[in-house]
Design a protein around this motif. Structure first.
Motif, short mmCIF file in Angstrom:
data_model
loop_
_atom_site.label_atom_id
_atom_site.label_comp_id
_atom_site.label_asym_id
_atom_site.label_seq_id
_atom_site.Cartn_x
_atom_site.Cartn_y
_atom_site.Cartn_z
N VAL A 262 46.06 43.25 36.54
CA VAL A 262 46.79 42.05 36.17
C VAL A 262 47.03 41.18 37.41
O VAL A 262 46.85 39.95 37.37
CB VAL A 262 48.14 42.41 35.51
CG1 VAL A 262 49.00 41.15 35.32
CG2 VAL A 262 47.91 43.08 34.17
N GLY A 263 47.43 41.81 38.51
CA GLY A 263 47.66 41.06 39.73
C GLY A 263 46.41 40.35 40.23
O GLY A 263 46.45 39.18 40.64
N LEU A 264 45.28 41.05 40.19
CA LEU A 264 44.02 40.44 40.63
C LEU A 264 43.61 39.30 39.72
O LEU A 264 43.09 38.27 40.19
CB LEU A 264 42.93 41.51 40.69
CG LEU A 264 43.09 42.55 41.81
CD1 LEU A 264 42.03 43.64 41.68
CD2 LEU A 264 42.98 41.88 43.19
N LEU A 265 43.80 39.48 38.39
CA LEU A 265 43.46 38.41 37.46
C LEU A 265 44.34 37.19 37.70
O LEU A 265 43.86 36.05 37.70
CB LEU A 265 43.62 38.90 36.02
CG LEU A 265 43.39 37.85 34.92
CD1 LEU A 265 41.98 37.27 35.03
CD2 LEU A 265 43.62 38.45 33.54
N GLN A 266 45.64 37.42 37.91
CA GLN A 266 46.54 36.31 38.19
C GLN A 266 46.16 35.61 39.49
O GLN A 266 46.22 34.38 39.60
CB GLN A 266 47.98 36.83 38.28
CG GLN A 266 48.53 37.40 36.99
CD GLN A 266 49.13 36.33 36.09
OE1 GLN A 266 48.88 35.15 36.27
NE2 GLN A 266 49.93 36.75 35.13
N LEU A 267 45.75 36.41 40.48
CA LEU A 267 45.36 35.83 41.76
C LEU A 267 44.10 34.99 41.62
O LEU A 267 44.02 33.86 42.11
CB LEU A 267 45.14 36.95 42.78
CG LEU A 267 44.87 36.53 44.22
CD1 LEU A 267 46.04 35.74 44.78
CD2 LEU A 267 44.59 37.75 45.09
N LEU A 268 43.11 35.53 40.90
CA LEU A 268 41.87 34.80 40.68
C LEU A 268 42.12 33.55 39.84
O LEU A 268 41.66 32.45 40.18
CB LEU A 268 40.85 35.70 39.98
CG LEU A 268 39.55 35.03 39.50
CD1 LEU A 268 38.76 34.49 40.69
CD2 LEU A 268 38.72 36.01 38.69
N GLY A 269 42.85 33.74 38.74
CA GLY A 269 43.13 32.61 37.87
C GLY A 269 43.93 31.53 38.58
O GLY A 269 43.66 30.33 38.42
N GLY A 270 44.92 31.95 39.39
CA GLY A 270 45.71 30.97 40.11
C GLY A 270 44.91 30.22 41.15
O GLY A 270 45.10 29.02 41.33
N ALA A 271 43.99 30.92 41.82
CA ALA A 271 43.16 30.27 42.85
C ALA A 271 42.30 29.17 42.25
O ALA A 271 42.07 28.13 42.86
CB ALA A 271 42.29 31.31 43.54
#
Length: 423
Positions: A262-271
Motif C-alpha cells: 500500500v505504501g509503495l502504491l501510494q508513493l508511486l501514485g502520488g509521484a
C-alpha cells in the motif's frame, strides 16, 4: 512574458517555501492516519462500525480552526501562522504517546484544528503576495510541496513493521519537522495587503462587535458568491471524502495488499498524481479556474467509483492514480477560487468558512457511510452511493461563480463598504 511566468522573484520563492513547508507536514500527518488506520484501529481497539465516525470527529477540528483563521483578518497573517505551527507541534508530539482511543481522538482533533487553520492561511498569503499572472502557477507549486508530505508518509509506512514504536514513531518524526519549520518561519513578513489594510484602520481600541466585522461582511457583501461556493464545496466533499479516507483499508482488507505494498502504491501514485497540481495551476491561469474545476470534479467522481467497483488489478491501480491526479487538480483550483473571491478584509475568514463547509460535509459523508454500511453490506457499496453526490458541485461552478484567472484581486473582489451592523 513566458520566462517571467515561470520564475518567481527570490523573495516570493522563499515565501512559498516557508509557507508551504507546513502544508508538507499537514499532509504527512493526514497521510499517516489514512495509511496506518488498520494498525491504529487495532492498537487502540476502535470498533469497526466506529471507524468512519471517529475519522469524522477528528475532522471537526475545523470548527475550532475557524476562530483562529478569522483572527488572521484582525491581528495579521504572520502572528497566526506562528501560533498554529506551535499548536500543531505540541498536539502531534502528544499523539505519539496517546494511550487509548479517547486520547488519540482528542489530540488529533486539536492537531487538525491547527493544521486546518494553517492550510487556510497558506493559500491566503500566496494569493495576496503573488502576481496575478502567476497566482495559479504559484498555488499549484504550493499544493505540490504539500503533497510531498503524502509521499514521505507513504515511504515511511513501508517500514511500519520495523520501527520500534510502530505508527507512533510517525508522529514523533512529524513533530520534529514542525520544530524546524517554527524556527525557520521567524523571518516571515506580514503580507503587504494586510499591512496596508491595518494602516488604514483607525488607531483606536475596537469593540468585540467591531472585531467580528469580517464574519458579518462575508455574508453581507457577496452573498451570491458565498452561496455558490457553499453549493460547490458541500456536495463535492460529501461525496469524495469517505472514498479517499478508506483507500488504504480497502486495499488491505478487500484486495489483500500488505502495508508495504500500500505504501509503495501510494508513493508511486502520488509521484505521478502530483503533476495534477502543476497542470491545474498552469491550465487554470490559461483556460480559467471554472473549466479546470468542472472537468476535474467529474473525473474524480468517475474514477473513484471505478476504483471501488473493479476487480481488475490493473484498472484498480490506474483508476486510483487517475482519481488522485484529478483530485489534486480540483483541490488546488478550488482553493485558489476560495482565496480570490473575497476582499482582503475578510479573505482569511472566507477561507475558514469554506474549510468549515468542506469538513462538515465530509463528516456528514462519513457519518452516512457508517449508517448505510450495515444496509449495503460493504464499505465499497456505501462509498459508491456517496460518490453520486459529487458531480452536483459542477453546476454552481459553471452557472454562478465568476472567473478569477489572470485578474487582480482588487478587480475580482473589491472592498465593499457596508453600513455598520447593530451591536
Amino acid at each position: 512574458m513566458a520566462r517571467f511566468e515561470l520564475k518567481l522573484p527570490r523573495e516570493q520563492a522563499i515565501l512559498l517555501l516557508l509557507v508551504g513547508s507546513s502544508l508538507f507536514i499537514n499532509n504527512y500527518d493526514l497521510g499517516i492516519y489514512a495509511l496506518a488506520l488498520p494498525q491504529i484501529q487495532a492498537s487502540l481497539a476502535i470498533p469497526e462500525q466506529n471507524v468512519g465516525f471517529y475519522t469524522g470527529i477528528m475532522r471537526f477540528g475545523v470548527l475550532l480552526a475557524f476562530p483562529l483563521a478569522f483572527m488572521a483578518d484582525v491581528v495579521g497573517r504572520k502572528r497566526l501562522l506562528l501560533i498554529t505551527i506551535a499548536g500543531m507541534t505540541v498536539a502531534t508530539l502528544l499523539t505519539g504517546i496517546a494511550q487509548d482511543h479517547v486520547q488519540f481522538l482528542i489530540l488529533q482533533t486539536l492537531a487538525r484544528c491547527f493544521s486546518y487553520a494553517e492550510d487556510m492561511l497558506c493559500y491566503v498569503i500566496v494569493a495576496e503576495e503573488i502576481d496575478p499572472r502567476m497566482r495559479g502557477w504559484a498555488l499549484g507549486r504550493l499544493a505540490a510541496l504539500g503533497t510531498l508530505g503524502y509521499a514521505l508518509s507513504s515511504l515511511l509506512y513501508t517500514q511500519i513493521d520495523v520501527l520500534p514504536h510502530g505508527w507512533r514513531d510517525f508522529y514523533f518524526i512529524g513533530a520534529a519537522g514542525l520544530v524546524v519549520i517554527l524556527l525557520a518561519r521567524r523571518r516571515l513578513q506580514e503580507t503587504q495587503r494586510f499591512a496596508d489594510l491595518r494602516a488604514a484602520r483607525p488607531a483606536i481600541r475596537r469593540s468585540f462587535h467591531e472585531h467580528l466585522t469580517p464574519i458579518f461582511s462575508l455574508v453581507r457583501a457577496y452573498p451570491g458568491r458565498f452561496a455558490a461556493l457553499v453549493a460547490t464545496t458541500a456536495p463535492y466533499a460529501f461525496g469524495v471524502a469517505t472514498a479517499l479516507a478508506f483507500t488504504s483499508k480497502f486495499l488491505q482488507e478487500t484486495h489483500g495488499y500488505s502495508p508495504k505494498e500500500v505504501g509503495l502504491l501510494q508513493l508511486l501514485g502520488g509521484a505521478i498524481s502530483i503533476l495534477g497540481y502543476f497542470a491545474a495551476g498552469r491550465l487554470s491561469d490559461r483556460l480559467g479556474r471554472r473549466a479546470v474545476l468542472s472537468v476535474s470534479i467529474g473525473l474524480v467522481s468517475v474514477l473513484l467509483a471505478a476504483f471501488y467497483l473493479t476487480g481488475d488489478p490493473r484498472l484498480l491501480i490506474a483508476s486510483w492514480i487517475g482519481a488522485l491526479f484529478a483530485y489534486f487538480a480540483s483541490d488546488v483550483t478550488l482553493s485558489a477560487l476560495g482565496s480570490e473571491l473575497f476582499p482582503t478584509s475578510y479573505r482569511s475568514t472566507s477561507a475558514a468558512a469554506r474549510s468549515v463547509i468542506n469538513v462538515t460535509a465530509a463528516v456528514a459523508g462519513l457519518a452516512v457511510e457508517s449508517a448505510i454500511y450495515p444496509l449495503v453490506g460493504s464499505h465499497a457499496a456505501a462509498i459508491v452511493l456517496l460518490l453520486c453526490a459529487a458531480p452536483f458541485a459542477i453546476l454552481p461552478v459553471l452557472l454562478f461563480l465568476p472567473e478569477t484567472a489572470m485578474r487582480s484581486l482588487d478587480e475580482v473582489s473589491p472592498e465593499v463598504h457596508l453600513p455598520p451592523t447593530a451591536p
